[in-house]
Design a protein around this motif. Structure first.
Motif, short mmCIF file in Angstrom:
data_model
loop_
_atom_site.label_atom_id
_atom_site.label_comp_id
_atom_site.label_asym_id
_atom_site.label_seq_id
_atom_site.Cartn_x
_atom_site.Cartn_y
_atom_site.Cartn_z
N GLY A 1 17.19 93.10 0.43
CA GLY A 1 17.94 92.55 1.06
C GLY A 1 19.07 92.67 -0.17
N ARG A 2 20.47 92.32 0.28
CA ARG A 2 21.53 92.76 -0.90
C ARG A 2 21.48 91.15 -1.39
NH1 ARG A 2 22.54 97.03 1.91
NH2 ARG A 2 22.63 98.04 3.20
N VAL A 3 22.13 92.08 -3.08
CA VAL A 3 22.71 91.30 -4.49
C VAL A 3 23.47 89.85 -3.54
CG1 VAL A 3 23.87 91.03 -6.21
CG2 VAL A 3 23.15 93.33 -5.44
N LEU A 4 23.99 90.07 -2.54
CA LEU A 4 25.03 88.86 -2.28
C LEU A 4 23.73 87.42 -1.96
CD1 LEU A 4 27.90 88.41 -1.15
CD2 LEU A 4 27.08 88.42 1.38
N GLY A 5 22.69 87.89 -1.56
CA GLY A 5 22.00 86.77 -1.33
C GLY A 5 21.10 85.85 -2.74
N ASP A 6 21.09 87.15 -3.59
CA ASP A 6 20.98 85.99 -4.85
C ASP A 6 22.14 85.86 -6.32
OD1 ASP A 6 20.16 86.38 -7.70
OD2 ASP A 6 18.06 87.50 -7.08
N ALA A 7 22.42 84.48 -5.84
CA ALA A 7 22.71 83.71 -6.41
C ALA A 7 23.60 84.14 -7.94
CB ALA A 7 23.72 82.13 -6.72
N THR B 1 21.67 90.23 7.55
CA THR B 1 20.65 90.90 6.28
C THR B 1 20.03 91.77 7.53
OG1 THR B 1 19.02 89.35 8.09
CG2 THR B 1 19.87 88.11 6.26
N ALA B 2 18.79 92.93 6.17
CA ALA B 2 18.45 93.79 7.17
C ALA B 2 17.93 93.78 8.09
CB ALA B 2 16.72 94.33 5.89
N SER B 3 17.24 92.99 8.40
CA SER B 3 16.56 92.95 9.76
C SER B 3 17.62 92.54 11.05
CB SER B 3 15.71 91.77 9.76
OG SER B 3 16.82 89.93 9.96
N GLY B 4 18.61 92.07 10.69
CA GLY B 4 19.84 91.19 11.74
C GLY B 4 20.12 90.64 12.07
N LEU B 5 19.05 89.95 11.71
CA LEU B 5 18.00 88.11 12.64
C LEU B 5 19.23 87.40 12.72
CD1 LEU B 5 14.91 88.55 12.99
CD2 LEU B 5 16.29 89.30 15.17
N ARG B 6 19.20 87.16 10.92
CA ARG B 6 20.07 85.96 10.52
C ARG B 6 21.66 86.63 9.41
NH1 ARG B 6 19.17 84.89 5.10
NH2 ARG B 6 17.21 86.04 4.53
N ARG B 7 22.28 85.83 8.80
CA ARG B 7 23.48 86.22 8.16
C ARG B 7 23.14 85.69 7.11
NH1 ARG B 7 23.37 88.70 11.78
NH2 ARG B 7 25.17 89.25 13.27
N TYR B 8 24.25 86.13 5.72
CA TYR B 8 24.30 85.59 3.85
C TYR B 8 24.87 84.62 4.90
CZ TYR B 8 21.12 89.93 2.50
OH TYR B 8 20.34 90.41 2.10
N PRO B 9 24.70 83.38 3.78
CA PRO B 9 25.40 82.02 3.68
C PRO B 9 27.56 82.15 2.86
CG PRO B 9 23.66 81.83 2.58
CD PRO B 9 23.79 83.65 2.59
N ALA B 10 28.25 81.97 4.20
CA ALA B 10 29.18 81.92 3.79
C ALA B 10 29.93 81.71 3.02
CB ALA B 10 29.99 81.55 4.96
N TRP B 11 30.74 82.32 1.79
CA TRP B 11 31.46 82.17 0.71
C TRP B 11 32.37 81.15 0.45
CZ3 TRP B 11 30.51 83.43 -4.80
CH2 TRP B 11 30.07 84.90 -4.52
N GLY B 12 32.50 79.65 0.00
CA GLY B 12 33.90 78.95 0.54
C GLY B 12 35.02 79.62 -0.44
#
Length: 334
Positions: A120-126, A175-186
């Motif tokens: 998983g990308r670092v982007l997914g972990d605050a 995400t790695a699976s391509g089934l979802r996206r990481y949340p948008a940044w405001g």
């Protein structure tokens, strides 16, 4: 002062000495240290940054760079390449005086490109995203300091490349699976995250005017970047929408620098005419109705890096950008 020109990020070939000589010679007011991805792993945008960062360890996997517990052979190789690049820069820039930019990957693109140890990308972990940004602060300060020491006559600036910033802001990074996206940044979240990087680097010796974020993406959020306190912004003219023009006007009125990407780079070795480059630039600048006062804040560039090109057309493109800058300067003065 007048409209000038410069390059962006990557360059074709594998000869850093020749590339540094070329950029210093062709870009006396816009020199920079490019990446040469053609040399292999560790020499691209993300690889150089993983090599520059010392506070965290990375390894290179088939899917890309990944955080690890200990420094890897790939990271040490990237670090060695960067050190060699700085050696070459020092050798080739004897007597140089003037602006000189170094480039690293920006915090958003880096977080979207690098994986966590367990996937998983670092982007997914605050927390990991903050740690990566803070490590980038140290790497940025250290890189600027090294270039100051090696090229004492240079006015050293730093450019953070953010080709994935628009995707991060829109929640379009898969995400790695391509089934979802990481949340948008405001907008506020984006500005505050980048503000920490900018403020720390400025507090430790880099002039604010010498900091630049370049993004050739659509919806990069020009207003968010300005709110973060950055000294300059680089954009692809083809990616601008009408609301962006209002933000560019505010940017220039505030004294910030605009690196305007007027030369398309997606199709390698296709050279636009000088007149076409000038028209593209004026098509953005004239509607702002700011006149010749902004000339010394405008730098014409390629839209993105030129790693996919060959050296001769890439060099000719820089020369045509210089000729186009002269035309734009004359037209703004009318």
């Amino acid at each position: 002062m007048s409209v000038t020109h410069s390059g962006v990020g990557s360059w074709p070939g594998a000869d850093m000495a020749a590339t540094v000589r070329l950029t210093l010679g062709e870009l006396p007011t816009g020199a920079y240290l490019p990446e040469l991805p053609g040399r292999g792993p560790g020499s691209d945008m993300v690889g150089r940054t993983c090599g520059a960062i010392r506070a965290l360890a990375f390894d290179l996997q088939p899917a890309g760079w990944r955080l690890t517990d200990g420094s890897s052979l790939a990271q040490r190789g990237a670090r060695s390449l960067l050190r060699q690049d700085l050696d070459v820069l020092e050798e080739q820039s004897q007597g140089f005086a003037g602006p000189l930019r170094v480039t690293l990957t920006g915090p958003f693109t880096l977080a979207a490109a690098v994986e966590l140890p367990r996937g998983g990308r670092v982007l997914g972990d605050a927390g990991a995203t903050r740690d990566l940004r803070d490590a980038l602060v140290e790497a940025s300060v250290d890189l600027v300091s090294q270039v100051h020491r090696r090229v004492p006559g240079a006015e050293v600036g730093i450019q953070w490349d953010e080709p994935l910033l628009g995707s991060v802001r829109e929640g379009a990074v898969p995400t790695a699976s391509g089934l979802r996206r990481y949340p948008a940044w405001g907008a506020h979240e984006t500005s505050e995250h980048l503000r920490v990087l900018v403020e720390e680097v400025v507090a430790r010796g880099t002039a604010r005017a010498a900091t630049l974020v370049h993004s050739c993406a659509r919806h990069a959020g020009i207003g968010d970047l300005v709110a973060a306190g950055i000294g300059g912004i680089g954009v692809d003219a083809d990616m601008l929408a009408r609301p962006d023009l209002d933000q560019l006007a505010a940017l220039l009125e505030g004294g910030l620098v605009l690196h305007l990407g007027v030369a398309p780079t997606a199709v390698p070795d296709v050279l636009p005419t000088v007149d076409a480059l000038a028209r593209q630039a004026l098509g953005v600048l004239r509607p702002l109705e700011l006149g010749p006062a902004i000339a010394d804040q405008v730098v014409l560039t390629p839209a993105c890096g030129l790693a996919g090109w060959t050296v001769r057309p890439a060099t000719e493109l820089l020369r045509r950008l210089g000729s186009a800058a002269a035309i734009v300067d004359e037209e703004l003065a009318r």
